[in-house]
Design a protein around this motif. Structure first.
Motif, short mmCIF file in Angstrom:
data_model
loop_
_atom_site.label_atom_id
_atom_site.label_comp_id
_atom_site.label_asym_id
_atom_site.label_seq_id
_atom_site.Cartn_x
_atom_site.Cartn_y
_atom_site.Cartn_z
N THR A 35 -40.95 33.82 37.70
CA THR A 35 -41.41 35.04 37.03
C THR A 35 -41.31 34.93 35.50
N ILE A 36 -40.77 33.83 35.00
CA ILE A 36 -40.70 33.66 33.54
C ILE A 36 -41.96 33.01 33.00
N VAL A 37 -42.89 32.70 33.90
CA VAL A 37 -44.20 32.20 33.46
C VAL A 37 -44.99 33.41 32.98
N CYS A 38 -45.90 33.23 32.04
CA CYS A 38 -46.62 34.38 31.49
C CYS A 38 -47.37 35.11 32.61
N PRO A 39 -47.39 36.43 32.53
CA PRO A 39 -47.91 37.22 33.65
C PRO A 39 -49.38 36.95 33.95
N LEU A 40 -50.11 36.48 32.96
CA LEU A 40 -51.52 36.15 33.19
C LEU A 40 -51.62 34.97 34.16
N VAL A 41 -50.87 33.92 33.87
CA VAL A 41 -50.90 32.74 34.73
C VAL A 41 -50.39 33.08 36.13
N ARG A 42 -49.40 33.93 36.18
CA ARG A 42 -48.88 34.33 37.49
C ARG A 42 -49.94 35.09 38.27
N ASP A 99 -61.69 48.79 11.38
CA ASP A 99 -60.74 49.71 10.74
C ASP A 99 -59.29 49.36 11.05
N GLY A 100 -59.08 48.77 12.21
CA GLY A 100 -57.70 48.47 12.59
C GLY A 100 -57.68 47.36 13.65
N VAL A 101 -56.59 46.63 13.68
CA VAL A 101 -56.49 45.49 14.60
C VAL A 101 -55.35 45.73 15.59
N VAL A 102 -55.65 45.49 16.86
CA VAL A 102 -54.59 45.56 17.87
C VAL A 102 -54.22 44.13 18.26
N LEU A 103 -52.99 43.79 18.02
CA LEU A 103 -52.47 42.49 18.45
C LEU A 103 -51.94 42.69 19.85
N TYR A 104 -52.59 42.09 20.80
CA TYR A 104 -52.26 42.34 22.20
C TYR A 104 -51.69 41.04 22.79
N ILE A 105 -50.38 40.98 22.92
CA ILE A 105 -49.73 39.71 23.27
C ILE A 105 -48.92 39.88 24.56
N TYR A 106 -49.07 38.92 25.47
CA TYR A 106 -48.32 39.02 26.71
C TYR A 106 -46.88 38.57 26.51
N LYS A 107 -46.03 39.22 27.25
CA LYS A 107 -44.64 38.79 27.34
C LYS A 107 -44.64 37.34 27.84
N TYR A 108 -43.73 36.54 27.37
CA TYR A 108 -43.58 35.12 27.76
C TYR A 108 -44.70 34.23 27.25
N CYS A 109 -45.51 34.71 26.33
CA CYS A 109 -46.56 33.84 25.78
C CYS A 109 -46.03 33.19 24.50
N ASP A 110 -45.69 31.92 24.61
CA ASP A 110 -45.10 31.23 23.45
C ASP A 110 -46.08 31.00 22.30
N PRO A 111 -47.29 30.51 22.57
CA PRO A 111 -48.17 30.20 21.43
C PRO A 111 -48.48 31.42 20.57
N TYR A 112 -48.66 32.57 21.19
CA TYR A 112 -48.99 33.75 20.40
C TYR A 112 -47.75 34.54 19.99
N GLU A 114 -53.99 44.21 40.66
CA GLU A 114 -53.44 43.61 41.87
C GLU A 114 -51.98 43.21 41.61
N PRO A 115 -51.05 43.90 42.24
CA PRO A 115 -49.64 43.53 42.01
C PRO A 115 -49.37 42.09 42.46
N ILE A 116 -48.58 41.40 41.68
CA ILE A 116 -48.27 40.00 42.01
C ILE A 116 -47.24 39.98 43.13
N THR A 117 -47.66 39.52 44.29
CA THR A 117 -46.74 39.55 45.43
C THR A 117 -46.49 38.18 46.01
N LYS A 118 -47.52 37.33 46.01
CA LYS A 118 -47.35 36.03 46.67
C LYS A 118 -46.86 34.93 45.73
N ALA A 119 -47.26 35.03 44.48
CA ALA A 119 -47.01 33.92 43.55
C ALA A 119 -45.52 33.61 43.42
N ASP A 120 -44.70 34.66 43.47
CA ASP A 120 -43.28 34.45 43.17
C ASP A 120 -42.55 33.55 44.15
N THR A 121 -43.14 33.28 45.29
CA THR A 121 -42.47 32.40 46.23
C THR A 121 -42.53 30.94 45.79
#
Ligand code: SF4
Ligand code: SF4
Lengths: 388, 445
Positions: free
Chosen positions: A74-81, A328-341, A63-70
């Motif tokens: 947009t510098i909040v992590c995309p998950l929270v947005r 066998d292998g680890v994927v580190l999957y980190i969101y942009k703008y996520c400070d703790p990770y 679902e594209p983020i359309t309403k939240a930005d009002t």
């Protein structure tokens, strides 16, 4: 519960996942009050003990983020947005309140936005400390007591120690079930796919805990019964990151020729592997669990011993998963703008490599638009793993 | 690593006050002092501004190294990109706080080569003895940055002091919880003193601490009184200058020098008011800098505003004090307890006021207060993409201001604090021009 037979097993988990919130929508009609919350650090036991239904707010990669930005930057992590966007679009119209823990900047510095934009009858911020020392634990307990009082003011009923203890034991049963579920992933090939687990666990935080436990139990039984139906694949992958509440990314890895057999995610192992102890003052056990046991990047652990000990203290559980689940292998999957990770990546990567697992670090934006790029990187990583 | 060609450094920004023009040399002197301390083996503490422990460091004679400041200096000198890129090569996301990235890039570079990166701005940043973080809803880098830095300096100990403050809530008053907040902060600060005694060869002199706190309380008052003078028309000092005078406020709190600086500023502003001397001779629009850290590499944008007849008599950013006599602090004998009360009461300063206006909250209330007290015509904010501390919530504050107070022209600029690649001067100025047109249209209505 409606649809007794149909509300069980993998198909039901799938349905609850796809129509996220459908169960609480029914409960709402029956007069239950629903409290939305963000993140695995919300002490759901207290909400449940108050006779309310805790409901985890979820985003949607498709679902594209359309309403939240009002209302939200947009510098909040995309998950929270995405969470906020879904909420603004009326997806969670059944909520009676919202509880937000001081987890990370993206979550807590937007508290006012959530509180004032959704305008729900109830809202509360739990100002959780970042440190785990004695004074921090004491302070956190005081905060939880303030939360307890605040919720009882909202419902007009005291929250008794007894109801807290009952909630603790219901949640512990639930967590024990999840650990049992994870055992099914140890086989090679695993008895249950990563996508199936993800959907089930995500669905499970959208309904009352007793029902979630029954659902997980029914899936365990179904999977055991169906036996080894999953095909062999060349690689066993662990995904490490913050909260992944959408199956798209797990699907992507499994479609690229690997099984996801372990994780350090929410909802996932981070959230379900540690119980709250039953203590004389129930708040004590709850506080210990959320502040000290859950290993999240937002909680600062003081260094004791040398630096290697410190890495072990922070990331040792990942090492144990790698061993126990034959990763066998680890994927580190980190969101942009996520400070703790985001700040943890170099240390975490070097730790994981030191225990012998190759690491793929991906930064992502929680959006379908990046899928193509991710797919290429994952395929390349799996090729390297395959050639080892 | 090759040294890149440095982007051209800007010529110095023209300040309105003499006081602000003195700040550059003060920063330079402080950095030189750090390097000297290093040579002499005196303890150095990496520190965050606004962490409530300034007085403790000063009283223990530990030399603070304000890592945000050094990153800002790199930004002002337009020489941060090479450190940001170094951090990125270490796998730190470019979306993280660019102060932190600049610092981490610098530190990892210095640790890797065993010496300062070539031609570091103003001599560079020395290796610390300890690193002092803090835990609060101000920002995650306050506990993550130094933890991450430890990856390059594993032997340097980190202390994170919990410094929470009560949120503004509808169903309870901060006074219901302030007791346990204060108690916790005191314990955390006591833990900090013990930590510092353990890792530096310094002992706390408690009488000295009380003296230092006395100076800083007086400095809080002096700053507030000096800044209040900016209410005058024409306004004698703008936000551009305040981005300089924030230095003694945030990096020198608890020193006599900081107090004297603001006393001088106070005197200077009074003189300017007596002579009716404003930042600009023909003041057309009075603007509020309503939030956001500035783009350190583009402070001349303030002069650009000035050239269009706009002046900033007030700003929310870096006005980190209130008059101590207005805070209603209890009398306590333990200096740490005083610090804790001052911290909590500062943050709760506008709670009561906010409660009186439905839909308001302390942040919005502060905007309204400044708009009225400083006769403001428009609000400008800056959204720095890499900092999730002061910036999330600004849009809502602005929306809410318009919903519950009045429709007032506003502008949100977008860029960063340190990362110049996010900045486009032509675009920024075009947006400022458009905003000025709006202000003009509203005025002539
Ligand atoms: S992904 Fe990171 S920034 Fe986003 S909510 Fe989780 S911890 Fe916070
Ligand atoms: S995140 Fe913001 S407040 Fe925190 S250190 Fe960075 S610039 Fe400063």
């Amino acid at each position: 519960m409606p649809e007794e037979a149909g509300s069980r097993g993998l198909a039901a988990a799938d349905r609850y996942y796809e129509d996220y919130g459908s169960r609480v929508r029914e409960l709402k009609k029956q007069g239950k009050q629903i409290i939305g919350y963000l993140c695995a650090l919300t002490p759901v036991e207290i909400i449940a003990a108050a006779g309310l239904v805790p409901f985890r707010i979820k985003g949607d990669v498709n679902e594209p983020i359309t309403k939240a930005d009002t209302e939200m930057e947009t510098i909040v992590c995309p998950l929270v947005r995405s969470w906020f966007d879904m909420s603004l679009k009326g997806k969670y119209e059944f909520l009676d309140g919202i509880v937000i823990p001081h987890a990370c900047d993206s979550i807590s510095t937007t508290y006012n936005v959530w509180k004032n934009t959704l305008n729900l009858p109830y809202s509360h911020l739990i100002n959780m400390p970042h440190s785990t020392d004695g004074p921090s634990l004491k302070f956190y307990k005081a905060l939880l007591n303030t939360f307890r009082t605040s919720l009882s003011k909202f419902t007009g009923k005291e929250i008794s120690d007894q109801s807290l203890n009952q909630a603790i034991s219901l949640y512990n049963q639930n967590r024990a079930k999840v650990r049992e579920l994870y055992e099914l992933r140890k086989a090679s090939p695993p008895l249950i796919s990563g996508a199936e687990v993800a959907k089930l666990l995500i669905a499970s935080v959208s309904m009352p805990v007793e029902e979630a436990t029954l659902l997980i139990d029914s899936v365990i039984k179904e999977v055991k019964q169906r036996g080894g139906v999953l095909a062999a694949k060349p690689a066993r992958i662990m995904v490490v990151g913050a909260e992944v509440d959408d199956v798209t990314f797990i699907d992507l890895i499994e479609d690229s020729g690997a099984w996801v057999v372990a994780d350090d995610l929410c909802p996932g192992a981070r959230e379900f592997f540690d119980d709250a102890d039953v203590t004389a003052d129930p708040i004590e056990g709850i506080a210990e669990r959320y502040l000290r046991k859950i290993k999240c990047g937002r909680t600062f652990r003081e260094k004791k011993g040398d630096y290697d000990d410190y890495l072990e203290e922070r990331f040792g559980h990942i090492g144990r998963f790698i061993k126990d689940f034959k990763v066998d292998g680890v994927v580190l999957y980190i969101y942009k703008y996520c400070d703790p990770y985001g700040f943890d990546v170099p240390a975490m990567k070097s730790y994981i490599e030191s225990v012998g697992a190759p690491v793929l670090y991906l930064e992502d934006e929680y959006s379908m638009s990046t899928i193509g790029r991710l797919r290429t990187r994952i395929q390349a990583f799996l090729e390297v793993l395959g050639s080892k | 690593m090759t040294e890149e060609k440095k982007p051209e450094e800007r010529k110095r920004r023209k300040t309105a006050t003499e006081a602000a023009s003195r700040v550059g040399p003060m920063v330079k002197a402080a950095l030189a002092e750090n390097l000297r301390a290093k040579e002499e083996g005196r303890p150095i503490a990496y520190s965050f501004i606004y962490s409530g422990y300034d007085e403790i460091i000063r009283a223990m004679d530990i030399v603070p190294a304000w890592t945000e400041n050094y990153a800002g200096v790199c930004g002002v000198k337009r020489d941060a990109q090479r450190f940001l890129e170094k951090a990125e090569s270490e796998n730190f996301s470019r979306s993280l706080c660019t102060y932190a990235l600049c610092g981490l890039g610098f530190d990892s570079w210095r640790e890797e080569t065993g010496e300062m990166p070539p031609n570091p701005p103003w001599g560079g940043q020395a290796r610390p003895t300890v690193m002092l973080g803090s835990g609060q809803i101000i920002c995650d880098p306050r506990y993550k940055w130094y933890q991450a830095a430890q990856h390059y300096m594993p032997d340097v100990p980190v202390y994170v002091a919990g410094l929470p403050y009560p949120p503004y809530e509808d169903d309870y008053d901060y006074r219901d919880v302030q007791g346990y907040y204060v108690k916790y902060i005191v314990e955390e600060l006591r833990g900090l003193v013990a930590f510092l005694e353990r890792h530096t060869n310094r002992k706390m002199d408690w009488d000295r601490l009380s003296e230092v706190i006395d100076i800083s309380d007086r400095t809080w008052n002096m700053i507030s009184e000096a800044y209040d003078l900016r209410k005058a028309v024409p306004c004698p000092m703008g936000t551009g200058d305040a981005m300089n005078t924030m230095v003694p406020m945030t990096f020198m709190m608890g020193t006599q020098e900081a107090y004297d600086f603001f006393k001088d500023l106070y005197d200077e502003l009074q003189l300017k008011i007596a002579n009716r001397e404003g930042v600009i001779p023909d003041e057309k629009y009075r603007l509020l800098w309503g939030g956001g850290l500035p783009s350190w590499f583009a402070l001349t944008d303030f002069n650009y505003f000035n050239s269009k007849g706009a002046v900033f008599p007030a700003e929310v950013t870096y006005r980190l004090v209130e008059p101590v006599y207005n805070l209603d602090l209890p009398r306590v004998s333990d200096p740490l307890e005083h610090l804790a009360w001052r911290w909590v009461k500062y943050w709760a300063y506008r709670h009561d006021k906010a409660r009186k206006r439905p839909g308001s909250n302390p942040d919005v209330e502060r905007l309204i207060e400044y708009i009225e007290d400083y006769k403001i015509d428009g609000v400008v904010m800056h959204e720095a993409f890499s900092c999730r501390s002061w910036h999330p919530g600004l849009i809502w504050q602005l929306n809410q201001l318009k919903r519950i107070y009045r429709d007032i022209p506003s502008l949100i600029l977008e860029s960063d604090i340190v990362d110049i690649s996010s900045y486009n001067e032509a675009d920024t100025r075009a947006r400022i021009d458009a905003f000025i047109d709006t202000l003009e249209a509203v005025k002539s209505r």
